[in-house]
Design a protein around this motif. Structure first.
Motif, PDB file in Angstrom:
ATOM      1  N   GLN A 151     -25.583 -31.375   1.777  1.00  0.00           N
ATOM      2  CA  GLN A 151     -26.733 -30.568   2.596  1.00  0.00           C
ATOM      3  C   GLN A 151     -25.882 -29.805   3.890  1.00  0.00           C
ATOM      4  OE1 GLN A 151     -29.964 -32.668   3.842  1.00  0.00           O
ATOM      5  NE2 GLN A 151     -31.303 -30.971   3.838  1.00  0.00           N
ATOM      6  N   VAL A 152     -26.300 -28.332   4.091  1.00  0.00           N
ATOM      7  CA  VAL A 152     -25.482 -27.824   5.174  1.00  0.00           C
ATOM      8  C   VAL A 152     -26.650 -27.376   6.066  1.00  0.00           C
ATOM      9  CG1 VAL A 152     -23.406 -27.488   3.849  1.00  0.00           C
ATOM     10  CG2 VAL A 152     -24.976 -25.577   3.672  1.00  0.00           C
ATOM     11  N   LEU A 153     -26.495 -27.190   6.928  1.00  0.00           N
ATOM     12  CA  LEU A 153     -27.705 -26.657   7.741  1.00  0.00           C
ATOM     13  C   LEU A 153     -26.795 -25.732   9.050  1.00  0.00           C
ATOM     14  CD1 LEU A 153     -30.327 -26.588   9.588  1.00  0.00           C
ATOM     15  CD2 LEU A 153     -29.446 -28.565  11.007  1.00  0.00           C
ATOM     16  N   LEU A 154     -27.352 -24.234   9.070  1.00  0.00           N
ATOM     17  CA  LEU A 154     -26.662 -23.685  10.191  1.00  0.00           C
ATOM     18  C   LEU A 154     -27.217 -23.944  11.452  1.00  0.00           C
ATOM     19  CD1 LEU A 154     -26.975 -20.134   8.384  1.00  0.00           C
ATOM     20  CD2 LEU A 154     -25.241 -21.630   8.157  1.00  0.00           C
ATOM     21  N   THR A 155     -26.200 -23.961  12.448  1.00  0.00           N
ATOM     22  CA  THR A 155     -26.552 -24.365  13.893  1.00  0.00           C
ATOM     23  C   THR A 155     -27.350 -23.268  14.497  1.00  0.00           C
ATOM     24  OG1 THR A 155     -24.534 -23.801  14.377  1.00  0.00           O
ATOM     25  CG2 THR A 155     -24.739 -26.122  14.090  1.00  0.00           C
ATOM     26  N   ASP A 156     -27.030 -21.953  13.944  1.00  0.00           N
ATOM     27  CA  ASP A 156     -27.695 -20.546  14.333  1.00  0.00           C
ATOM     28  C   ASP A 156     -28.947 -20.552  13.838  1.00  0.00           C
ATOM     29  OD1 ASP A 156     -28.650 -18.111  15.334  1.00  0.00           O
ATOM     30  OD2 ASP A 156     -26.580 -17.210  15.140  1.00  0.00           O
ATOM     31  N   PRO A 157     -30.094 -20.543  14.721  1.00  0.00           N
ATOM     32  CA  PRO A 157     -31.554 -20.369  14.057  1.00  0.00           C
ATOM     33  C   PRO A 157     -31.753 -18.913  13.335  1.00  0.00           C
ATOM     34  CG  PRO A 157     -31.802 -20.297  16.356  1.00  0.00           C
ATOM     35  CD  PRO A 157     -30.367 -20.515  16.002  1.00  0.00           C
ATOM     36  N   GLU A 158     -30.958 -17.825  13.606  1.00  0.00           N
ATOM     37  CA  GLU A 158     -31.261 -16.359  13.099  1.00  0.00           C
ATOM     38  C   GLU A 158     -30.876 -16.275  11.556  1.00  0.00           C
ATOM     39  OE1 GLU A 158     -32.956 -14.133  14.683  1.00  0.00           O
ATOM     40  OE2 GLU A 158     -33.394 -15.778  16.058  1.00  0.00           O
ATOM     41  N   PRO A 159     -29.666 -16.647  11.323  1.00  0.00           N
ATOM     42  CA  PRO A 159     -29.509 -16.073   9.667  1.00  0.00           C
ATOM     43  C   PRO A 159     -30.127 -16.876   8.660  1.00  0.00           C
ATOM     44  CG  PRO A 159     -27.507 -17.474  10.707  1.00  0.00           C
ATOM     45  CD  PRO A 159     -28.467 -17.168  11.688  1.00  0.00           C
ATOM     46  N   LEU A 160     -30.367 -16.299   7.631  1.00  0.00           N
ATOM     47  CA  LEU A 160     -31.051 -17.101   6.391  1.00  0.00           C
ATOM     48  C   LEU A 160     -30.013 -17.148   5.291  1.00  0.00           C
ATOM     49  CD1 LEU A 160     -34.511 -15.129   6.249  1.00  0.00           C
ATOM     50  CD2 LEU A 160     -33.967 -17.353   7.647  1.00  0.00           C
ATOM     51  N   LEU A 161     -30.126 -18.347   4.503  1.00  0.00           N
ATOM     52  CA  LEU A 161     -29.501 -18.562   3.353  1.00  0.00           C
ATOM     53  C   LEU A 161     -30.457 -18.229   2.183  1.00  0.00           C
ATOM     54  CD1 LEU A 161     -27.849 -21.894   4.329  1.00  0.00           C
ATOM     55  CD2 LEU A 161     -26.889 -19.715   4.331  1.00  0.00           C
ATOM     56  N   TYR A 162     -29.790 -17.865   1.251  1.00  0.00           N
ATOM     57  CA  TYR A 162     -30.521 -17.380  -0.267  1.00  0.00           C
ATOM     58  C   TYR A 162     -29.996 -18.480  -1.245  1.00  0.00           C
ATOM     59  CZ  TYR A 162     -32.545 -13.781   2.349  1.00  0.00           C
ATOM     60  OH  TYR A 162     -33.409 -13.221   3.566  1.00  0.00           O
ATOM     61  N   HIS A 163     -28.728 -18.094  -1.558  1.00  0.00           N
ATOM     62  CA  HIS A 163     -27.831 -18.797  -2.554  1.00  0.00           C
ATOM     63  C   HIS A 163     -26.424 -18.055  -2.767  1.00  0.00           C
ATOM     64  CE1 HIS A 163     -29.546 -15.840  -5.354  1.00  0.00           C
ATOM     65  NE2 HIS A 163     -28.642 -16.146  -6.078  1.00  0.00           N
ATOM     66  N   GLY A 164     -25.582 -18.534  -3.052  1.00  0.00           N
ATOM     67  CA  GLY A 164     -24.308 -17.827  -3.173  1.00  0.00           C
ATOM     68  C   GLY A 164     -23.371 -17.825  -2.101  1.00  0.00           C
ATOM     69  N   GLU A 165     -23.808 -18.123  -0.965  1.00  0.00           N
ATOM     70  CA  GLU A 165     -23.129 -17.977   0.333  1.00  0.00           C
ATOM     71  C   GLU A 165     -21.889 -19.140   0.278  1.00  0.00           C
ATOM     72  OE1 GLU A 165     -27.086 -16.645   1.494  1.00  0.00           O
ATOM     73  OE2 GLU A 165     -26.199 -18.446   0.238  1.00  0.00           O
ATOM     74  N   VAL A 166     -20.598 -18.646   0.682  1.00  0.00           N
ATOM     75  CA  VAL A 166     -19.227 -19.313   0.390  1.00  0.00           C
ATOM     76  C   VAL A 166     -19.307 -20.526   1.689  1.00  0.00           C
ATOM     77  CG1 VAL A 166     -16.851 -19.294   0.775  1.00  0.00           C
ATOM     78  CG2 VAL A 166     -18.326 -17.337  -0.566  1.00  0.00           C
ATOM     79  N   VAL A 167     -18.994 -21.792   1.220  1.00  0.00           N
ATOM     80  CA  VAL A 167     -18.925 -22.878   2.279  1.00  0.00           C
ATOM     81  C   VAL A 167     -17.513 -23.193   2.574  1.00  0.00           C
ATOM     82  CG1 VAL A 167     -19.642 -25.108   2.748  1.00  0.00           C
ATOM     83  CG2 VAL A 167     -21.079 -23.673   1.541  1.00  0.00           C
ATOM     84  N   TYR A 168     -17.124 -22.995   3.920  1.00  0.00           N
ATOM     85  CA  TYR A 168     -15.533 -23.454   4.315  1.00  0.00           C
ATOM     86  C   TYR A 168     -15.761 -24.811   5.031  1.00  0.00           C
ATOM     87  CZ  TYR A 168     -14.747 -18.551   3.929  1.00  0.00           C
ATOM     88  OH  TYR A 168     -14.725 -17.128   3.215  1.00  0.00           O
ATOM     89  N   ARG A 169     -14.677 -25.486   4.928  1.00  0.00           N
ATOM     90  CA  ARG A 169     -14.377 -26.919   5.605  1.00  0.00           C
ATOM     91  C   ARG A 169     -12.919 -26.621   6.365  1.00  0.00           C
ATOM     92  NH1 ARG A 169     -11.611 -31.724   4.862  1.00  0.00           N
ATOM     93  NH2 ARG A 169     -12.362 -33.353   6.121  1.00  0.00           N
ATOM     94  N   ASP A 170     -12.951 -26.658   7.418  1.00  0.00           N
ATOM     95  CA  ASP A 170     -11.484 -26.313   8.151  1.00  0.00           C
ATOM     96  C   ASP A 170     -10.844 -25.129   7.707  1.00  0.00           C
ATOM     97  OD1 ASP A 170     -12.031 -28.959   9.523  1.00  0.00           O
ATOM     98  OD2 ASP A 170     -11.129 -30.118   8.042  1.00  0.00           O
TER      99      ASP A 170
END
Length: 100
Positions: free
Chosen positions: A7-26
């Motif tokens: 589960q990922v939570l954006l720390t900025d409340p403005e942008p919205l997620l839909y699906h297909g967004e790329v996730v980065y770790r380090d």
């Protein structure tokens, strides 16, 4: 397990997620968002991402220590936003509210 649903939570409340967004770790691509919505109780967009260890972590088991030790970002429309990641639900992970 070398592939997990996180589960990922954006720390900025403005942008919205839909699906297909790329996730980065380090700074390394580890997965993408499979399903998402806005978490009003969490104060930001939240999504479910299938992640796989990449880069130097390839083949390393994905556990809570691996998730907590990384710096997470999600690319939303070409802009990377910092995120929190968790293997447990971000809202009421100990099920205390439902038992109240």
């Amino acid at each position: 397990l070398t592939r997990r649903l996180v589960q990922v939570l954006l720390t900025d409340p403005e942008p919205l997620l839909y699906h297909g967004e790329v996730v980065y770790r380090d700074g390394v691509v580890v997965g993408d968002v499979r399903a998402a919505s806005y978490g009003h109780t969490l104060g930001g967009a939240v999504g479910l991402s299938m992640v796989q260890g990449g880069g130097a972590d390839a083949g390393e088991p994905i556990n809570s220590a691996w998730v907590n030790s990384g710096s997470w970002e999600v690319d939303v429309a070409g802009t990377r936003y910092p995120a929190r990641a968790s293997l447990r639900p971000l809202y009421d992970p100990k099920n205390e509210r439902i038992k109240a």
